[in-house]
Design an enzyme around this catalytic site. Structure first.
Site, PDB file in Angstrom:
ATOM      1  N   ASN A   9     -26.335 -16.213   1.170  1.00  0.00           N
ATOM      2  CA  ASN A   9     -27.542 -16.320   1.987  1.00  0.00           C
ATOM      3  C   ASN A   9     -28.680 -17.083   1.318  1.00  0.00           C
ATOM      4  O   ASN A   9     -29.752 -17.222   1.891  1.00  0.00           O
ATOM      5  CB  ASN A   9     -28.015 -14.934   2.444  1.00  0.00           C
ATOM      6  N   CYS A  10     -28.453 -17.612   0.125  1.00  0.00           N
ATOM      7  CA  CYS A  10     -29.459 -18.389  -0.608  1.00  0.00           C
ATOM      8  C   CYS A  10     -29.610 -19.779   0.018  1.00  0.00           C
ATOM      9  O   CYS A  10     -28.624 -20.471   0.247  1.00  0.00           O
ATOM     10  CB  CYS A  10     -29.024 -18.505  -2.069  1.00  0.00           C
ATOM     11  N   ASP A  11     -30.847 -20.193   0.292  1.00  0.00           N
ATOM     12  CA  ASP A  11     -31.092 -21.501   0.908  1.00  0.00           C
ATOM     13  C   ASP A  11     -30.591 -22.655   0.045  1.00  0.00           C
ATOM     14  O   ASP A  11     -30.059 -23.631   0.567  1.00  0.00           O
ATOM     15  CB  ASP A  11     -32.585 -21.691   1.203  1.00  0.00           C
ATOM     16  N   LYS A  14     -26.893 -22.937   0.386  1.00  0.00           N
ATOM     17  CA  LYS A  14     -26.553 -23.551   1.674  1.00  0.00           C
ATOM     18  C   LYS A  14     -26.692 -25.071   1.609  1.00  0.00           C
ATOM     19  O   LYS A  14     -25.832 -25.807   2.101  1.00  0.00           O
ATOM     20  CB  LYS A  14     -27.439 -22.986   2.786  1.00  0.00           C
TER      21      LYS A  14
END
Length: 114
Positions: A9-11, A14
């Site tokens: 879920n880390c930007d 991603k």
């Protein structure tokens, strides 16, 4: 083989995944939360990248540590905390051709894969 270490879920993870996929680079994703953090791997990462660089002091997890946990931070203490709280490891850590790389910037990845 290329392996990316982090949490999904880390930007930044991603963005890095999107860059790898757009450039047709096959990689394996190692989710710290699901797959855990191996003590030997963490030692190698600290040796290659520096424990200070691995420790993400900006994140929520670090900020939620007690002052006692933060006091007298050294490599031994930091690595124990990183094993216990892998979300504190800066992301991503990329392993490619037996070398470790920290963080993501498109230019950095272009250099790694050129």
């Amino acid at each position: 083989m290329t392996t990316m270490y982090g949490i999904p879920n880390c930007d930044t993870i991603k963005k890095a995944k999107k860059w790898l996929e757009a450039n047709d680079i096959a990689f394996q994703f190692h989710d710290y939360r699901k797959d855990g953090v191996d003590a030997d791997w963490l030692e190698q990462a600290a040796e290659a990248l520096g424990w200070e660089n691995l420790l993400n002091k900006r994140g929520t997890t670090y900020r939620q540590l007690s002052e006692e946990q933060k006091a007298g931070m050294d490599q031994t203490k930091a690595l124990a905390l990183l094993r216990e709280y892998p979300a504190m490891i800066k992301r991503p850590v990329l392993e490619h051709n037996s070398s470790l790389h920290l963080g993501f910037k498109p230019g950095q990845y272009e250099d790694i894969f050129s």
